[in-house]
Scaffold this motif. Structure first.
Motif, PDB file in Angstrom:
ATOM      1  N   PHE A 197       0.834  -1.204   0.000  1.00 25.23           N
ATOM      2  CA  PHE A 197       0.000   0.000   0.000  1.00 25.23           C
ATOM      3  C   PHE A 197       0.868   1.253   0.000  1.00 25.23           C
ATOM      4  O   PHE A 197       0.707   2.145  -0.847  1.00 25.23           O
ATOM      5  CB  PHE A 197      -0.916  -0.014   1.226  1.00 25.23           C
ATOM      6  CG  PHE A 197      -1.950   1.073   1.237  1.00 25.23           C
ATOM      7  CD1 PHE A 197      -3.227   0.833   0.750  1.00 25.23           C
ATOM      8  CD2 PHE A 197      -1.660   2.328   1.744  1.00 25.23           C
ATOM      9  CE1 PHE A 197      -4.193   1.834   0.767  1.00 25.23           C
ATOM     10  CE2 PHE A 197      -2.612   3.334   1.763  1.00 25.23           C
ATOM     11  CZ  PHE A 197      -3.883   3.088   1.270  1.00 25.23           C
ATOM     12  N   PHE A 198       1.806   1.342   0.931  1.00 24.13           N
ATOM     13  CA  PHE A 198       2.630   2.547   1.030  1.00 24.13           C
ATOM     14  C   PHE A 198       3.682   2.604  -0.078  1.00 24.13           C
ATOM     15  O   PHE A 198       4.096   3.705  -0.479  1.00 24.13           O
ATOM     16  CB  PHE A 198       3.276   2.618   2.414  1.00 24.13           C
ATOM     17  CG  PHE A 198       2.300   2.990   3.492  1.00 24.13           C
ATOM     18  CD1 PHE A 198       1.915   4.306   3.669  1.00 24.13           C
ATOM     19  CD2 PHE A 198       1.743   2.014   4.315  1.00 24.13           C
ATOM     20  CE1 PHE A 198       0.992   4.658   4.650  1.00 24.13           C
ATOM     21  CE2 PHE A 198       0.823   2.363   5.299  1.00 24.13           C
ATOM     22  CZ  PHE A 198       0.450   3.686   5.463  1.00 24.13           C
ATOM     23  N   TYR A 199       4.091   1.449  -0.589  1.00 26.61           N
ATOM     24  CA  TYR A 199       5.005   1.455  -1.729  1.00 26.61           C
ATOM     25  C   TYR A 199       4.335   2.086  -2.947  1.00 26.61           C
ATOM     26  O   TYR A 199       4.928   2.938  -3.624  1.00 26.61           O
ATOM     27  CB  TYR A 199       5.452   0.027  -2.056  1.00 26.61           C
ATOM     28  CG  TYR A 199       6.055  -0.101  -3.434  1.00 26.61           C
ATOM     29  CD1 TYR A 199       7.340   0.354  -3.698  1.00 26.61           C
ATOM     30  CD2 TYR A 199       5.334  -0.666  -4.489  1.00 26.61           C
ATOM     31  CE1 TYR A 199       7.893   0.257  -4.967  1.00 26.61           C
ATOM     32  CE2 TYR A 199       5.870  -0.778  -5.746  1.00 26.61           C
ATOM     33  CZ  TYR A 199       7.149  -0.315  -5.991  1.00 26.61           C
ATOM     34  OH  TYR A 199       7.688  -0.407  -7.249  1.00 26.61           O
ATOM     35  N   CYS A 200       3.102   1.685  -3.231  1.00 26.27           N
ATOM     36  CA  CYS A 200       2.387   2.227  -4.389  1.00 26.27           C
ATOM     37  C   CYS A 200       2.123   3.721  -4.221  1.00 26.27           C
ATOM     38  O   CYS A 200       2.194   4.482  -5.191  1.00 26.27           O
ATOM     39  CB  CYS A 200       1.065   1.486  -4.590  1.00 26.27           C
ATOM     40  SG  CYS A 200       1.251  -0.220  -5.164  1.00 26.27           S
ATOM     41  N   LEU A 201       1.808   4.139  -3.003  1.00 23.77           N
ATOM     42  CA  LEU A 201       1.560   5.562  -2.768  1.00 23.77           C
ATOM     43  C   LEU A 201       2.794   6.409  -3.062  1.00 23.77           C
ATOM     44  O   LEU A 201       2.685   7.525  -3.569  1.00 23.77           O
ATOM     45  CB  LEU A 201       1.116   5.788  -1.325  1.00 23.77           C
ATOM     46  CG  LEU A 201      -0.358   5.574  -1.001  1.00 23.77           C
ATOM     47  CD1 LEU A 201      -0.622   5.902   0.462  1.00 23.77           C
ATOM     48  CD2 LEU A 201      -1.249   6.418  -1.895  1.00 23.77           C
ATOM     49  N   ALA A 202       3.962   5.868  -2.722  1.00 24.16           N
ATOM     50  CA  ALA A 202       5.199   6.636  -2.902  1.00 24.16           C
ATOM     51  C   ALA A 202       5.854   6.410  -4.258  1.00 24.16           C
ATOM     52  O   ALA A 202       6.765   7.158  -4.629  1.00 24.16           O
ATOM     53  CB  ALA A 202       6.187   6.274  -1.794  1.00 24.16           C
ATOM     54  N   ALA A 203       5.402   5.406  -5.002  1.00 25.07           N
ATOM     55  CA  ALA A 203       6.107   4.962  -6.200  1.00 25.07           C
ATOM     56  C   ALA A 203       6.355   6.075  -7.208  1.00 25.07           C
ATOM     57  O   ALA A 203       7.460   6.207  -7.750  1.00 25.07           O
ATOM     58  CB  ALA A 203       5.335   3.812  -6.859  1.00 25.07           C
ATOM     59  N   LEU A 204       5.358   6.870  -7.504  1.00 32.13           N
ATOM     60  CA  LEU A 204       5.481   7.924  -8.517  1.00 32.13           C
ATOM     61  C   LEU A 204       5.544   9.316  -7.909  1.00 32.13           C
ATOM     62  O   LEU A 204       5.978  10.259  -8.573  1.00 32.13           O
ATOM     63  CB  LEU A 204       4.302   7.845  -9.490  1.00 32.13           C
ATOM     64  CG  LEU A 204       4.181   6.527 -10.243  1.00 32.13           C
ATOM     65  CD1 LEU A 204       2.911   6.490 -11.077  1.00 32.13           C
ATOM     66  CD2 LEU A 204       5.399   6.297 -11.130  1.00 32.13           C
ATOM     67  N   HIS A 205       5.115   9.449  -6.665  1.00 30.86           N
ATOM     68  CA  HIS A 205       5.142  10.758  -6.014  1.00 30.86           C
ATOM     69  C   HIS A 205       6.543  11.139  -5.567  1.00 30.86           C
ATOM     70  O   HIS A 205       6.987  12.276  -5.760  1.00 30.86           O
ATOM     71  CB  HIS A 205       4.188  10.762  -4.815  1.00 30.86           C
ATOM     72  CG  HIS A 205       4.269  12.014  -4.002  1.00 30.86           C
ATOM     73  ND1 HIS A 205       5.037  12.112  -2.863  1.00 30.86           N
ATOM     74  CD2 HIS A 205       3.694  13.234  -4.160  1.00 30.86           C
ATOM     75  CE1 HIS A 205       4.926  13.331  -2.355  1.00 30.86           C
ATOM     76  NE2 HIS A 205       4.113  14.021  -3.112  1.00 30.86           N
ATOM     77  N   ASP A 206       7.260  10.201  -4.969  1.00 37.80           N
ATOM     78  CA  ASP A 206       8.576  10.513  -4.411  1.00 37.80           C
ATOM     79  C   ASP A 206       9.577  10.929  -5.472  1.00 37.80           C
ATOM     80  O   ASP A 206      10.430  11.781  -5.225  1.00 37.80           O
ATOM     81  CB  ASP A 206       9.114   9.316  -3.620  1.00 37.80           C
ATOM     82  CG  ASP A 206       8.419   9.157  -2.281  1.00 37.80           C
ATOM     83  OD1 ASP A 206       7.549   9.991  -1.972  1.00 37.80           O
ATOM     84  OD2 ASP A 206       8.733   8.188  -1.563  1.00 37.80           O
ATOM     85  N   GLU A 207       9.497  10.329  -6.662  1.00 38.82           N
ATOM     86  CA  GLU A 207      10.464  10.672  -7.701  1.00 38.82           C
ATOM     87  C   GLU A 207      10.225  12.093  -8.226  1.00 38.82           C
ATOM     88  O   GLU A 207      11.146  12.710  -8.760  1.00 38.82           O
ATOM     89  CB  GLU A 207      10.422   9.661  -8.848  1.00 38.82           C
ATOM     90  CG  GLU A 207       9.112   9.636  -9.608  1.00 38.82           C
ATOM     91  CD  GLU A 207       9.123   8.619 -10.735  1.00 38.82           C
ATOM     92  OE1 GLU A 207      10.072   7.808 -10.772  1.00 38.82           O
ATOM     93  OE2 GLU A 207       8.219   8.656 -11.581  1.00 38.82           O
ATOM     94  N   ARG A 208       9.006  12.602  -8.079  1.00 38.16           N
ATOM     95  CA  ARG A 208       8.751  14.002  -8.430  1.00 38.16           C
ATOM     96  C   ARG A 208       9.172  14.923  -7.293  1.00 38.16           C
ATOM     97  O   ARG A 208       9.699  16.009  -7.507  1.00 38.16           O
ATOM     98  CB  ARG A 208       7.266  14.215  -8.736  1.00 38.16           C
ATOM     99  CG  ARG A 208       6.841  13.624 -10.065  1.00 38.16           C
ATOM    100  CD  ARG A 208       5.399  13.968 -10.403  1.00 38.16           C
ATOM    101  NE  ARG A 208       4.458  13.289  -9.528  1.00 38.16           N
ATOM    102  CZ  ARG A 208       3.682  13.886  -8.648  1.00 38.16           C
ATOM    103  NH1 ARG A 208       3.740  15.193  -8.499  1.00 38.16           N
ATOM    104  NH2 ARG A 208       2.841  13.198  -7.901  1.00 38.16           N
TER     105      ARG A 208
END
Length: 326
Positions: free
Chosen positions: A99-110
């Motif tokens: 769950f938390f991996y998917c939430l951060a997957a594309l947000h953190d790289e931005r």
């Protein structure tokens, strides 16, 4: 084609390398705790339980206190078919991690601007997003299953050796039971079913991760929950003045529960006949559980939700192409 597969493998390795703590160390820590607590507790219980010696048909029989010898075969059958169930806590960690991996997957790289580096490499947005979806849907469950099987075998060996020391040798009956060897295969056979049920949640979380500027968790959880609350309030008003119903229960079960709870292993058992599950009295009946579980795929709602999950993953791919601001 070979280049595409090579890129996907490299991207998946990158994800595992960057999130090794979540996908490897976290389940290993839970597995170690299970071995120390359950294995140690089991050994202690056996060490403090006396053995009884008595005569049966002129022959001396040794049994653990309170357990008649005719129960040995049943105990061996239960152990052979159900030993994997002892690692259930591992499969409670899996949905939290994913769950938390998917939430951060594309947000953190931005957020950390690393997307500028990754976009400079010869890899498409499609490959990048699909690799993250593959890690969430396939790689993470497989790692959990592998660690769970290994942990279960360690605990089973400890239990069998301890019982043998006390004079109750269940090693041969367990090893002679086909379910001992088939249980890991039964567990692996649930993976395609898990993927179908998890698609809506993974798609929704990746979509939110691709466009939310901040507070990703609040967006992911808050939007469906608030929508449900508003619908319930509106349903109350409509029902009070017109007597009509908007079927809020359906929205909660078929929309909110599917996009927030799809990562929970075994969520499909909510669609299974509870009486059939309760009839098991000698361990877990793998073939029956598989049949009941895959029977849930006859529901059109399952496939509609899976298609919606695929559509949201496609939406995440499209959003990643231009939403690279921090």
């Amino acid at each position: 084609m070979n280049t595409h597969m090579s890129t996907m493998k490299w991207l998946i390795r990158r994800e595992l390398w960057e999130h090794k703590g979540a996908f490897v160390y976290a389940p290993l820590a839970v597995a170690a705790a299970l071995v120390l607590l359950l294995g140690g507790g089991f050994l202690y219980a056996l060490a403090t339980t006396g053995a009884l010696h008595f005569q049966a048909n002129g022959q001396q029989v040794i049994t653990i206190e309170g357990v008649p010898p005719e129960m040995y075969a049943k105990a061996a059958a239960i152990a052979a078919s159900s030993y994997l169930a002892i690692t259930a806590p591992l499969f409670l960690v899996l949905p939290v991690v994913v769950f938390f991996y998917c939430l951060a997957a594309l947000h953190d790289e931005r957020r950390d601007r690393s997307i500028l580096f990754w976009k400079s490499l010869p890899m498409s947005d499609q490959e990048t997003v699909l690799s993250k979806a593959a890690v969430a849907l396939v790689v993470a469950p497989l790692l959990t299953v592998a660690i769970g099987i290994a942990t279960s075998l360690v605990l089973l060996v400890l239990g069998l050796l301890a019982s043998a020391v006390k004079g109750v040798n269940l090693i041969a009956p367990v090893l002679a039971n086909a379910n001992f060897y088939l249980s890991p295969l039964y567990l692996l056979s649930f993976l395609p079913l898990y993927i179908v049920w998890a698609l809506p949640t993974v798609g929704w979380l990746l979509l939110v991760s691709s466009w939310a500027r901040s507070k990703v968790f609040l967006w992911a959880v808050g939007v469906p929950v608030i929508a449900l609350a508003l619908l319930a309030w509106f349903d109350f008003l409509v029902g009070r003045f017109s007597g009509l119903s908007l079927n809020v229960k359906w929205f909660g079960e078929e929309v909110v529960a599917r996009i927030l709870g799809g990562l929970m292993p075994g969520i499909w058992f909510g669609e299974v006949n509870g009486r059939a599950l309760a009839e098991q009295n000698a361990g877990l009946d793998g073939p029956m559980l598989i049949g009941l579980s895959y029977g849930t795929l006859t529901s059109p709602a399952v496939w509609i939700a899976a298609a919606a999950g695929c559509a949201m993953i496609y939406g995440a791919i499209r959003l990643r192409r231009w939403r690279d601001e921090g």
